[in-house]
Design a protein around this motif. Structure first.
Motif, PDB file in Angstrom:
ATOM      1  N   GLU A 196     -11.135  -5.276   2.828  1.00  0.00           N
ATOM      2  CA  GLU A 196     -10.190  -4.977   1.750  1.00  0.00           C
ATOM      3  C   GLU A 196      -9.586  -3.588   1.982  1.00  0.00           C
ATOM      4  O   GLU A 196     -10.167  -2.751   2.661  1.00  0.00           O
ATOM      5  CB  GLU A 196     -10.917  -4.965   0.406  1.00  0.00           C
ATOM      6  CG  GLU A 196     -11.498  -6.288  -0.009  1.00  0.00           C
ATOM      7  CD  GLU A 196     -12.330  -6.111  -1.281  1.00  0.00           C
ATOM      8  OE1 GLU A 196     -11.770  -6.272  -2.380  1.00  0.00           O
ATOM      9  OE2 GLU A 196     -13.525  -5.793  -1.151  1.00  0.00           O
ATOM     10  N   PHE A 197      -8.439  -3.364   1.371  1.00  0.00           N
ATOM     11  CA  PHE A 197      -7.757  -2.068   1.471  1.00  0.00           C
ATOM     12  C   PHE A 197      -7.519  -1.567   0.054  1.00  0.00           C
ATOM     13  O   PHE A 197      -6.825  -2.227  -0.728  1.00  0.00           O
ATOM     14  CB  PHE A 197      -6.438  -2.235   2.238  1.00  0.00           C
ATOM     15  CG  PHE A 197      -6.654  -2.794   3.616  1.00  0.00           C
ATOM     16  CD1 PHE A 197      -6.878  -1.951   4.689  1.00  0.00           C
ATOM     17  CD2 PHE A 197      -6.684  -4.167   3.833  1.00  0.00           C
ATOM     18  CE1 PHE A 197      -7.120  -2.471   5.958  1.00  0.00           C
ATOM     19  CE2 PHE A 197      -6.925  -4.695   5.094  1.00  0.00           C
ATOM     20  CZ  PHE A 197      -7.147  -3.841   6.167  1.00  0.00           C
ATOM     21  N   LEU A 198      -8.108  -0.415  -0.292  1.00  0.00           N
ATOM     22  CA  LEU A 198      -8.084   0.039  -1.689  1.00  0.00           C
ATOM     23  C   LEU A 198      -7.471   1.424  -1.834  1.00  0.00           C
ATOM     24  O   LEU A 198      -7.569   2.250  -0.920  1.00  0.00           O
ATOM     25  CB  LEU A 198      -9.515   0.138  -2.246  1.00  0.00           C
ATOM     26  CG  LEU A 198     -10.463  -1.045  -2.135  1.00  0.00           C
ATOM     27  CD1 LEU A 198     -11.724  -0.747  -2.916  1.00  0.00           C
ATOM     28  CD2 LEU A 198      -9.855  -2.323  -2.649  1.00  0.00           C
ATOM     29  N   ASN A 211      -7.160  -2.784  -5.226  1.00  0.00           N
ATOM     30  CA  ASN A 211      -6.592  -3.365  -4.002  1.00  0.00           C
ATOM     31  C   ASN A 211      -5.113  -3.020  -3.901  1.00  0.00           C
ATOM     32  O   ASN A 211      -4.375  -3.163  -4.876  1.00  0.00           O
ATOM     33  CB  ASN A 211      -6.744  -4.886  -4.031  1.00  0.00           C
ATOM     34  CG  ASN A 211      -8.119  -5.303  -3.533  1.00  0.00           C
ATOM     35  OD1 ASN A 211      -8.396  -5.250  -2.341  1.00  0.00           O
ATOM     36  ND2 ASN A 211      -8.986  -5.669  -4.446  1.00  0.00           N
ATOM     37  N   VAL A 212      -4.686  -2.581  -2.733  1.00  0.00           N
ATOM     38  CA  VAL A 212      -3.256  -2.290  -2.556  1.00  0.00           C
ATOM     39  C   VAL A 212      -2.542  -3.574  -2.122  1.00  0.00           C
ATOM     40  O   VAL A 212      -3.189  -4.550  -1.719  1.00  0.00           O
ATOM     41  CB  VAL A 212      -3.005  -1.194  -1.481  1.00  0.00           C
ATOM     42  CG1 VAL A 212      -3.579   0.133  -1.920  1.00  0.00           C
ATOM     43  CG2 VAL A 212      -3.585  -1.601  -0.133  1.00  0.00           C
ATOM     44  N   LYS A 225      -0.930   1.185   2.688  1.00  0.00           N
ATOM     45  CA  LYS A 225      -2.161   1.703   3.276  1.00  0.00           C
ATOM     46  C   LYS A 225      -3.234   1.938   2.212  1.00  0.00           C
ATOM     47  O   LYS A 225      -2.921   2.284   1.067  1.00  0.00           O
ATOM     48  CB  LYS A 225      -1.890   2.962   4.095  1.00  0.00           C
ATOM     49  CG  LYS A 225      -1.355   4.127   3.368  1.00  0.00           C
ATOM     50  CD  LYS A 225      -1.162   5.267   4.352  1.00  0.00           C
ATOM     51  CE  LYS A 225      -0.718   6.515   3.599  1.00  0.00           C
ATOM     52  NZ  LYS A 225      -0.526   7.647   4.486  1.00  0.00           N
ATOM     53  N   GLY A 226      -4.474   1.724   2.621  1.00  0.00           N
ATOM     54  CA  GLY A 226      -5.586   1.900   1.691  1.00  0.00           C
ATOM     55  C   GLY A 226      -6.883   2.147   2.431  1.00  0.00           C
ATOM     56  O   GLY A 226      -6.983   1.964   3.649  1.00  0.00           O
ATOM     57  N   ASP A 257     -12.254   5.023   6.384  1.00  0.00           N
ATOM     58  CA  ASP A 257     -11.038   5.053   7.203  1.00  0.00           C
ATOM     59  C   ASP A 257      -9.875   4.466   6.403  1.00  0.00           C
ATOM     60  O   ASP A 257     -10.082   3.812   5.388  1.00  0.00           O
ATOM     61  CB  ASP A 257     -11.225   4.205   8.476  1.00  0.00           C
ATOM     62  CG  ASP A 257     -12.280   4.791   9.392  1.00  0.00           C
ATOM     63  OD1 ASP A 257     -12.509   6.014   9.310  1.00  0.00           O
ATOM     64  OD2 ASP A 257     -12.858   4.033  10.176  1.00  0.00           O
ATOM     65  N   ILE A 258      -8.691   4.701   6.926  1.00  0.00           N
ATOM     66  CA  ILE A 258      -7.492   4.207   6.235  1.00  0.00           C
ATOM     67  C   ILE A 258      -6.796   3.178   7.123  1.00  0.00           C
ATOM     68  O   ILE A 258      -6.612   3.388   8.317  1.00  0.00           O
ATOM     69  CB  ILE A 258      -6.505   5.369   5.944  1.00  0.00           C
ATOM     70  CG1 ILE A 258      -7.193   6.489   5.147  1.00  0.00           C
ATOM     71  CG2 ILE A 258      -5.256   4.876   5.214  1.00  0.00           C
ATOM     72  CD1 ILE A 258      -7.614   6.131   3.748  1.00  0.00           C
TER      73      ILE A 258
END
Ligand SMILES: [Zn+2]
Length: 451
Positions: A287-289, A294-295, A300-301, A322-323
């Motif tokens: 997941e990207f937060l 959540n984005v 970017k997350g 990390d991103i």
């Protein structure tokens, strides 16, 4: 039969089953990567429901967490429902790893691994058989999908403990000429490693970008000829564009980057189209937060991962720090595995020693093997002066300081370096907000030579 012999036979049988399991897992993954996305998602979510149920029933931390939130495993049916579960941090595991180990785990068959990756926070992780087999199968997929062959000669740059193990143990398939892997230590002098590369003449070189950059730099500076791998695979560190270019041009080679962590192994990798990193969604949820939410795709997350295999120590919604971003792009290779892009990650500084030699941060970033350290950062103030900030844990003793010095001096190739160890309450983040464990404040102007 003597006890030792019995143990050796048992170990051999166990290893053989494990290799067979890896091979079977690899053939399954080789097929599944081409499945349509909805089918892959179905496989992923079935495994997700299983691990959530298992964690609730068998892991103290998750049971208490779910109870406190009035949450039941059936409330997490798919990836979108994961947002109901709070993020797990490295610090939480560090405080009490036992709370995250399943009470039904067969400890005798589990492997525990002490590691810090590049975050400066040593951590003890527990893996069961299935988790290790899954890792092995995935790495076989990354390996073969990059165009590597079974009979390729491989050189892998590793930490000294791994290279020592490999010197004393040769798997049977190596003797048949399959997956012949020679381990070289990141602590050896660059010139020695270059001599080994020239002598062994590998088809594939695997290693950290920082180590490979140093070798590529020396190969170009000294116009060394004769190292002609077909493929270079980078792993475990962020690969900046200039480092990629340098390695590409020094070896005139196709470079494949992989992304992963000590907790989950490599789980995102480049295919031959190099459009981004295919995520192993049969084995992890990524997941990207941003600010815990959540984005949208392409935004970017912070990268947060849930592992779907390790029942002994399930890590659900674990933050890697990390991103990255989820890419909606469909890769031209046709695989169903979605793509991610990596924006920013763990980057440590190179160090310049008093002689002018440049060393990789990997040379000294090995303090996870020293007892008594909860977190650390090494700051190079002058070429011959390092400051080590250490957060002590309950195992700390005067020996911790002498072992820390010894470890670092070993990585500094015997040069005369002053090392001051300072005990601090907390390691502050950089201005950028990142946690770096090796920072150099020394300008690297007049240095080109290494090793
Ligand atoms: Zn692709």
């Amino acid at each position: 039969m003597p006890f030792r012999q019995r143990t050796q036979i048992k170990r051999f049988i166990h290893k053989s089953f494990s290799r067979l399991g890896q091979a079977k897992g690899y053939f399954d993954l080789k097929k599944s990567q081409w499945l349509a996305r909805p089918k892959l998602k179905k496989i992923q979510e079935k495994k997700l429901r299983n691990i959530i149920k298992h964690a609730y029933n068998n892991v103290e931390y998750y049971h208490a967490l779910f109870k406190s939130l009035n949450l039941h495993p059936t409330d997490v049916k798919n990836v979108d429902d994961l947002c109901k579960i709070p993020i797990l941090t490295r610090l939480q595991i560090q405080k009490d790893p036992e709370k995250i180990i399943a009470h039904d785990a067969d400890r005798k068959r589990c492997i525990t691994s002490r590691t810090s990756g590049s975050t400066g926070r040593p951590l003890v992780l527990t893996f069961d058989d299935d988790a290790l087999i899954n890792r092995g199968s995935r790495s076989l997929r990354h390996f073969f999908e990059s165009g590597c062959h079974l009979n390729d000669k491989i050189v892998r740059f590793t930490s000294p403990s791994r290279s020592l193990r490999s010197r004393t143990h040769t798997p049977w398939f190596n003797q048949l000429g399959f997956l012949r892997r020679k381990h070289l230590s990141v602590l050896d002098k660059i010139d020695n490693n270059i001599s080994s590369l020239l002598a062994y003449s590998p088809d594939v070189i695997e290693g950290y970008p920082s180590t490979l950059w140093l070798i590529a730099n020396t190969v170009q500076d000294k116009q060394i000829e004769g190292i002609n791998p077909r493929i270079v695979c980078c792993t475990a560190e962020l690969l900046p564009q200039d480092v990629r270019k340098k390695i590409n041009s020094a070896f005139e080679v196709e470079l494949f980057d992989q992304y992963g962590s000590v907790e989950f192994g490599t789980f995102a990798w480049e295919c031959q189209e190099h459009n981004g990193y295919h995520m192993d969604i049969e084995s992890v949820v990524v997941e990207f937060l941003r600010n815990g939410e959540n984005v949208s795709p392409e935004e970017k997350g912070e990268i947060v991962v849930s592992g779907l295999f390790n029942l002994a120590m399930p890590l659900i919604r674990y933050s890697l720090g990390d991103i990255g971003r989820f890419s909606t792009e469909r890769c031209s290779c046709g695989r169903g595995l979605p793509l991610m892009k990596i924006i920013d990650g763990r980057t440590d500084d190179f160090l310049v020693l008093p002689s002018g030699t440049i060393i990789s941060p990997r040379n000294i970033n090995l303090l996870e093997y020293v007892d008594g350290i909860a977190a650390y950062r090494i700051v190079q103030k002058e070429r011959d002066k390092l400051e080590v900030q250490v957060v002590a844990d309950s195992g700390f003793s005067p020996e911790t300081i002498s072992r820390t010095r010894d470890r670092i001096l070993r990585g500094c190739l015997g040069e005369d370096i002053e090392i001051n160890v300072e005990i601090v309450d907390e390691i502050p983040r950089d201005i950028s907000g990142k946690m770096r464990s090796v920072v150099s404040e020394v300008k690297k102007t007049s240095t080109t030579q290494s090793g």
